[in-house]
Design a protein around this motif. Structure first.
Motif, PDB file in Angstrom:
ATOM      1  N   SER A 425       0.807  -1.230   0.000  1.00 16.66           N
ATOM      2  CA  SER A 425       0.000   0.000   0.000  1.00 16.66           C
ATOM      3  C   SER A 425       0.834   1.271   0.000  1.00 16.66           C
ATOM      4  O   SER A 425       0.308   2.353   0.282  1.00 16.66           O
ATOM      5  N   ASP A 427       1.952   4.260  -1.635  1.00 13.99           N
ATOM      6  CA  ASP A 427       1.407   4.956  -2.805  1.00 13.99           C
ATOM      7  C   ASP A 427       2.482   5.872  -3.380  1.00 13.99           C
ATOM      8  O   ASP A 427       2.414   7.098  -3.259  1.00 13.99           O
ATOM      9  N   TRP A 429       5.127   6.926  -6.699  1.00 15.41           N
ATOM     10  CA  TRP A 429       5.487   6.900  -8.107  1.00 15.41           C
ATOM     11  C   TRP A 429       7.010   6.850  -8.232  1.00 15.41           C
ATOM     12  O   TRP A 429       7.715   7.538  -7.495  1.00 15.41           O
ATOM     13  N   HIS A 444       3.794   3.426 -11.653  1.00 12.87           N
ATOM     14  CA  HIS A 444       3.176   3.138 -10.355  1.00 12.87           C
ATOM     15  C   HIS A 444       2.699   1.700 -10.375  1.00 12.87           C
ATOM     16  O   HIS A 444       2.285   1.190 -11.425  1.00 12.87           O
ATOM     17  N   ARG A 447      -1.594   2.455 -10.219  1.00 16.34           N
ATOM     18  CA  ARG A 447      -2.265   3.655 -10.724  1.00 16.34           C
ATOM     19  C   ARG A 447      -1.824   3.961 -12.157  1.00 16.34           C
ATOM     20  O   ARG A 447      -0.722   3.604 -12.563  1.00 16.34           O
ATOM     21  N   ASN A 478       5.408  11.001  -3.725  1.00 18.80           N
ATOM     22  CA  ASN A 478       4.253  10.610  -2.924  1.00 18.80           C
ATOM     23  C   ASN A 478       2.972  10.998  -3.657  1.00 18.80           C
ATOM     24  O   ASN A 478       2.772  12.157  -4.017  1.00 18.80           O
ATOM     25  N   HIS A 479       2.082  10.035  -3.896  1.00 17.85           N
ATOM     26  CA  HIS A 479       0.851  10.307  -4.629  1.00 17.85           C
ATOM     27  C   HIS A 479      -0.167  11.062  -3.785  1.00 17.85           C
ATOM     28  O   HIS A 479      -0.977  11.834  -4.333  1.00 17.85           O
ATOM     29  N   LEU A 480      -0.180  10.863  -2.483  1.00 13.51           N
ATOM     30  CA  LEU A 480      -1.226  11.408  -1.631  1.00 13.51           C
ATOM     31  C   LEU A 480      -0.959  12.869  -1.277  1.00 13.51           C
ATOM     32  O   LEU A 480       0.164  13.357  -1.377  1.00 13.51           O
ATOM     33  N   SER A 561      -6.030  10.242   4.693  1.00 17.41           N
ATOM     34  CA  SER A 561      -5.372   9.081   4.054  1.00 17.41           C
ATOM     35  C   SER A 561      -3.864   9.148   4.298  1.00 17.41           C
ATOM     36  O   SER A 561      -3.091   9.286   3.362  1.00 17.41           O
ATOM     37  N   ARG A 563      -0.449   7.575   5.100  1.00 15.40           N
ATOM     38  CA  ARG A 563       0.313   6.317   5.130  1.00 15.40           C
ATOM     39  C   ARG A 563       1.765   6.662   5.443  1.00 15.40           C
ATOM     40  O   ARG A 563       2.499   7.143   4.589  1.00 15.40           O
TER      41      ARG A 563
END
Length: 825
Positions: A425, A427, A429, A444, A447, A478-480, A561, A563
């Protein structure tokens, strides 16, 4: 000019007799009494929902219609059905001392049903959405239909056939109202109209209630005396409204609702105190309209007394506004003036000390960081000179974020990155920038949309000629929205990274464990007289100096969200708090997403045409509520966006009273405590639901507020460029332009020079907004800082400046991930 209706009997189709004239006369003579009670009940319902002005009636709860509102609607409709079935108020056969024939029953359907339908539609709408703001437009429409459908009324208007057909269609929904018999069989059949009415109302409201329970849990619906009492009062108001409207004119139903809507309107919500008085005048006009539909009796004078309901709070509001406006510093300097003056001096000194030649820039790099500049630094410096960048040396934020990784070799860094990519998990790239083609590609594990990361790097660096970049650069993004990396507690550099999901959980201990205890704040050189003004932007962003942030920012209270990766992993993020190890880089929103960029082709709003108000509108991001307990349900009140709305609208006060600065007779500055907040200076009512607002919505306001969401705010550069003065809450997340180097001077964009910082507590906001918008010295200063911010964006935050910053970052990342590089001291 409309004339009152004539109240005479209606010949029934079967020729049966009408109600006795004596009873009808008595009912009409007493009509103002239930009208007055219904109007008062409408206002009291609004008060119990927590929307009446706190200036006159105590502190508003601010919970809005979502807590207990649906239950109160259901209780109210239960009262209506009970009253109808029992014949209370004389509107169910037998209560008037006369029996109806079939023709009279049909006549009463025509008199009662429209009023019931109006109340039902309004009830269902208010239960979920809020007040029906178009209610004032209903009386003329209903009047037009009534002139066509009720030949007994002398009120003649244009015969709007479409309206008449629409009301006739609504009437067809309730045909069972004609069943009014009291025999054994008839008694059972007489329950059908009540069941039909109850079913329509309860099905709608029960659906809303079920949606609330499923979406927000049981804590979102409060079962208590306010909901029950509000429901009983609503039922009383509706019963009386239906009774009088069926005997006089349907227009009374929307007219009474109009008065309740205006009379219960909080004066503080209006743009100014004069708008609040205008609303009181409109409420008085609504009373006159109600009187127009009542017979000419002395009882109509009772309605004039209701004018005090809206006028009292409005008068108190005007008095409070004038009292707060009297607080100002005529001779003494305001703390904001001193802060702006000191910040400008420091900013100009920073600009003057920038390197003027490549040799100076390289020497300054070695002096600051104790190492040689990375390969490609000379070409980078040449571009900085070419675009006329005012900043050459202030890139300390990049240095601080990369310093811990210099102690690892290039191979160790690559191993840490490979391990992070394998985390479940995670997230992240993986992006590679080719030195040969200057093209960036990102991949990714699951994604496909990379949020424009590759687009941004290709737009900024894709035009670099071959050889400018010394080697390929591989990095993780970091995608988030939330940050990603904390250094591990273990000192073992070979320990593999771990990942923990903190979504919906208190995250403070996880991000502040390295702080220890007892870190003291540096004393301020500026006297703030008890106001929590930001005197040092760097310290304001230091989590270790502010343990109270654990209860003031959604990221630390209950993130959406989050992580968290614990390890020595270089990951690029758009924002991170001071204790975390993310490497900051510009958000693609500022480069390739039009909705977050300022459009210079739009005509600029001159300062003198901007409104004297603070503007903010945004989504309720920044945190998430998880759990069904009441404590969990109230956790949202500690999220930063929600706290701002509650504070700025006066719904919640900070601990203690609000503080304003005034001048004593001797000329000394003295803080003054007050409970009042001039919310006319804040442009949005608490938690008002709006559609998506245009990017330019804030441009015609002199003050624009900016604060974090789940991550950084994407609007800050655009707001600066708009020419409005930006008030930005600081203390949560650092951004790429915070290259302060630990000196407290706030980096590329400076607090008190280009924008006004606001503390996480926001206790200074009432005095700050009052000073900037309502005092001569403050208005002058606000315009100067706004112009400085606009000019600086055009000079140092252009796309070329973002390219220069990203280029410098990529040079450092290429050296960091070079497999041939050993650990650097």
């Amino acid at each position: 000019m409309l004339s009152p209706p004539a109240y005479h009997g209606i010949p029934s189709p079967s020729g049966s007799r009408s109600p006795s004239p004596g009873h009808r006369a008595r009912a009409l003579a007493l009509a103002p009494v239930p009208v007055a009670i219904a109007a008062c009940a409408a206002c009291l319902c609004a008060y119990l929902r927590g929307v009446l002005p706190c200036a006159a009636f105590g502190t508003a709860s601010g919970t809005g219609p979502e807590e207990g509102e649906v239950l109160s609607e259901m209780v109210g409709w239960g009262v209506v059905v009970l009253a109808w079935s029992r014949g209370w108020g004389g509107w169910r056969g037998g209560g008037n001392g006369w029996r109806e024939t079939a023709g009279e029953e049909e006549e009463e359907v025509g008199r009662v049903a429209p009023a019931v339908v109006l109340v039902l539609v309004s009830s269902a709408y208010q239960a979920e959405v809020g007040p029906v703001w178009l209610i004032p437009a209903l009386p003329p429409l209903v009047l037009a239909a009534e002139a066509h459908l009720r030949p007994d009324a002398s009120l003649r208007a244009a015969r709007l056939r479409l309206v008449a057909m629409a009301i006739a269609a609504l009437l067809a929904l309730l045909p069972l109202f004609a069943l009014r018999y009291w025999g054994a069989t008839e008694l059972a059949r007489s329950a059908l109209p009540a069941a039909a009415l109850l079913a329509v109302a309860m099905l709608v409201l029960a659906g809303v209630l079920a949606w609330q329970l499923v979406t927000y849990g049981t804590a979102s619906v409060r079962v208590g005396w306010p909901a029950v009492l509000t429901g009983l009062i609503k039922g009383l108001s509706w019963c009386l409204t239906i009774q009088v409207a069926s005997s006089t004119s349907w227009c009374l139903a929307p007219a009474i609702a109009t008065f309740g809507l205006l009379a219960s309107r909080d004066p503080a919500i209006h743009p100014s105190e004069w708008h609040a008085l205008a609303a009181s005048a409109a409420a008085f006009v609504a009373l006159l309209q109600i009187g127009l539909f009542l017979p000419r009796t002395k009882g109509r004078l009772l309605l004039l007394g209701l004018a005090l309901l809206p006028l009292g709070p409005a008068a108190v509001d005007v008095a409070n506004v004038r009292r707060v406006r009297s607080y100002h510093l005529a001779a003494a300097d305001h703390p904001v003036e001193r802060l702006v003056r000191d910040a400008r001096n420091g900013f100009h000194r920073m600009l003057e000390r920038q390197s003027k030649t490549y040799s100076e820039a390289a020497a300054e790099y070695r002096r600051r960081y104790g190492a040689d500049p990375p390969p490609g630094f000379e070409a980078w410096y040449g571009y900085a000179v070419e675009i006329g960048s005012p900043i050459i040396d202030e890139f300390d934020g990049i240095y601080r974020s990369l310093l811990p990784f210099w102690r690892l070799s290039g191979r160790d860094v690559a191993a840490q990155m490979a391990g992070a990519r394998r985390l479940p998990s995670a997230d992240l790239w993986t992006c590679t920038l080719s030195s040969a083609t200057a093209v960036t590609n990102c991949t990714h594990p699951w994604r496909s949309f990379d949020r424009h990361y590759a687009d941004m790097f290709n737009r900024l660096l894709g035009g670099l000629r071959q050889g400018v970049l010394p080697r390929d650069a591989t990095f993780l993004i970091n995608h988030l929205d939330e940050p990603a990396v904390m250094f591990p507690r273990s000192a073992n550099p070979g320990k593999p990274a771990t990942i923990t999901s903190l979504a919906g959980r208190a995250a403070w201990d996880a991000v502040a464990w390295s702080c220890g205890v007892g870190k003291r704040r540096a004393p301020s050189e500026v006297e703030t007289y008890g106001l929590p003004l930001v005197t040092n932007a760097t310290e304001a962003r230091d989590l270790c100096a502010h343990p109270e942030y654990a209860r003031q920012h959604g990221l630390f209270v209950s993130p959406t969200s989050f992580r968290l990766i614990e390890g020595r992993v270089p990951v690029l993020s758009t924002g991170a708090p001071s204790t975390m190890a993310d490497i900051l880089f510009p958000s693609p929103a500022h480069v390739v997403e039009p909705e977050f960029r300022y459009d210079p082709s739009e005509p600029a709003v001159p300062w003198h045409r901007k409104r004297d108000a603070l503007y903010w509108a945004g989504a309720d991001t920044g945190g998430v509520v998880v759990g069904a307990s009441e404590q969990d349900a109230n956790r949202w009140r500690r999220f930063h966006r929600q706290r701002f709305v509650l504070r700025a609208q006066g719904v919640e006060r900070p601990p203690g009273d609000r503080v304003y600065l005034s001048e004593t007779a001797a000329g000394a500055v003295a803080p003054v405590s007050a409970r009042f907040l001039n919310t006319h200076l804040y442009r949005r009512s608490a938690f008002r639901l709006l559609g998506r607002q245009p990017a330019s919505a804030s441009y015609d306001h002199k003050l624009a507020f900016d604060l974090d969401g789940n991550g950084i705010s994407g609007r800050f550069p655009r707001l600066l460029a708009s020419g409005s003065l930006v008030l930005k809450q600081v203390g949560g997340l650092l951004e790429w332009w915070n290259d302060d180097g630990g000196r407290g001077d706030d980096g590329r964009v400076r607090a008190w020079v280009h924008y006004v910082p606001v503390s996480m507590d926001m206790g200074e906001l009432p005095e700050l907004v009052h000073f900037l918008l309502e005092t001569d010295k403050g208005r002058k200063l606000a315009r100067e800082v706004a112009e400085e911010g606009r000019a600086w964006v055009a000079k140092a935050m252009r796309e070329e400046d973002v390219r220069l910053w990203v280029w410098r970052l990529v040079l450092e990342l290429a050296r960091l991930t070079d497999p041939e590089r050993g650990p650097l001291a």
